[in-house]
Design a protein around this motif. Structure first.
Motif, PDB file in Angstrom:
ATOM      1  N   GLN A   1      35.489  43.584  22.416  1.00  0.00           N
ATOM      2  CA  GLN A   1      35.242  42.973  23.723  1.00  0.00           C
ATOM      3  C   GLN A   1      35.518  41.473  23.684  1.00  0.00           C
ATOM      4  O   GLN A   1      36.107  40.912  24.616  1.00  0.00           O
ATOM      5  CB  GLN A   1      33.792  43.226  24.156  1.00  0.00           C
TER       6      GLN A   1
ATOM      7  N   ALA B   1      37.857  47.137  28.955  1.00  0.00           N
ATOM      8  CA  ALA B   1      36.821  46.096  29.046  1.00  0.00           C
ATOM      9  C   ALA B   1      35.552  46.571  29.764  1.00  0.00           C
ATOM     10  O   ALA B   1      34.441  46.320  29.276  1.00  0.00           O
ATOM     11  CB  ALA B   1      37.399  44.850  29.712  1.00  0.00           C
TER      12      ALA B   1
ATOM     13  N   LEU C   1      33.453  48.791  27.406  1.00  0.00           N
ATOM     14  CA  LEU C   1      32.785  48.027  26.365  1.00  0.00           C
ATOM     15  C   LEU C   1      31.618  47.231  26.936  1.00  0.00           C
ATOM     16  O   LEU C   1      30.566  47.106  26.304  1.00  0.00           O
ATOM     17  CB  LEU C   1      33.785  47.083  25.679  1.00  0.00           C
ATOM     18  N   SER C   2      31.797  46.713  28.153  1.00  0.00           N
ATOM     19  CA  SER C   2      30.723  45.953  28.796  1.00  0.00           C
ATOM     20  C   SER C   2      29.491  46.812  29.028  1.00  0.00           C
ATOM     21  O   SER C   2      28.355  46.365  28.841  1.00  0.00           O
ATOM     22  CB  SER C   2      31.200  45.376  30.131  1.00  0.00           C
TER      23      SER C   2
END
Length: 199
Positions: free
Chosen positions: A126, A139, A142-143
């Protein structure tokens, strides 16, 4: 014979470890309610569906959590650890409670260890993506995994000069967890196994 045993050990450790990671990653993505449209979650689903779906028929979810998947991840690690101990010449006396408690503690410790490695990798990827490809479809996934831990740290350590240092702080904390409690738990498991085994 020794090179052959080493090769078998290498294969068991890596194949079983990879499959356990896939199961754990699938479980944590479901807990985080991450989108599964990206090729990576789709790959995890395809890789693990053959055992997760039958297991769900027997093991019901608890509090909306996919209990079958996390138990399969633990079982994979348990079998891996048992096979690796056998290849090392460890013969456990299964009539002793310390053998079962030791194996249970060892496998749970290794599940925690793999989970930390998974989070470690998610934070690193990330951080790299935020610099080189902030709009990468991976992204948001992963967030979802990292934000529950990063958000509290961002309150303690606000961005400085536009740079968010919370990922670095989280990586340090994860490393400390691996070095102290996880290592102590692993050593405790091996100590129990020594009481029930002939090394």
């Amino acid at each position: 014979m020794q090179p052959l045993i080493s090769a078998v050990r290498f294969l068991i450790e890596n194949i079983a470890g990879f499959f356990a990671l896939a199961l754990l990653c699938r479980f944590y993505l479901q807990v985080a309610r991450a989108p599964f449209q990206h090729p990576f979650p789709q790959f995890l689903l395809a890789l693990t569906i053959w055992c997760v779906i039958p297991a769900r028929r027997v093991i019901k979810g608890i509090a909306c959590y996919d209990t079958a998947t996390i138990l399969l991840g633990w079982l994979t690690v348990f079998i891996r650890d048992s096979l690796l101990l056998s290849l090392q010449g460890v013969s456990l006396n299964l009539g002793m409670a310390s053998a079962w408690v030791g194996m249970l503690l060892l496998s749970v410790t290794h599940v925690v260890q793999l989970s930390i490695y998974l989070l470690f990798g998610a934070v690193l990827v990330q951080a790299v993506l935020s610099f080189v490809a902030p709009y990468n479809p991976l992204a948001p996934i992963l967030s979802r995994l990292t934000n529950p831990l990063l958000k509290p740290l961002q309150k303690l350590l606000p961005p400085m000069g536009g740079i968010d240092l919370s990922p670095m702080l989280l990586l340090l904390i994860l490393q400390l967890v691996l070095m102290v409690p996880v290592t102590y738990a692993e050593n405790g498991a091996f100590a129990l196994l020594r009481t029930a085994a002939a090394f």
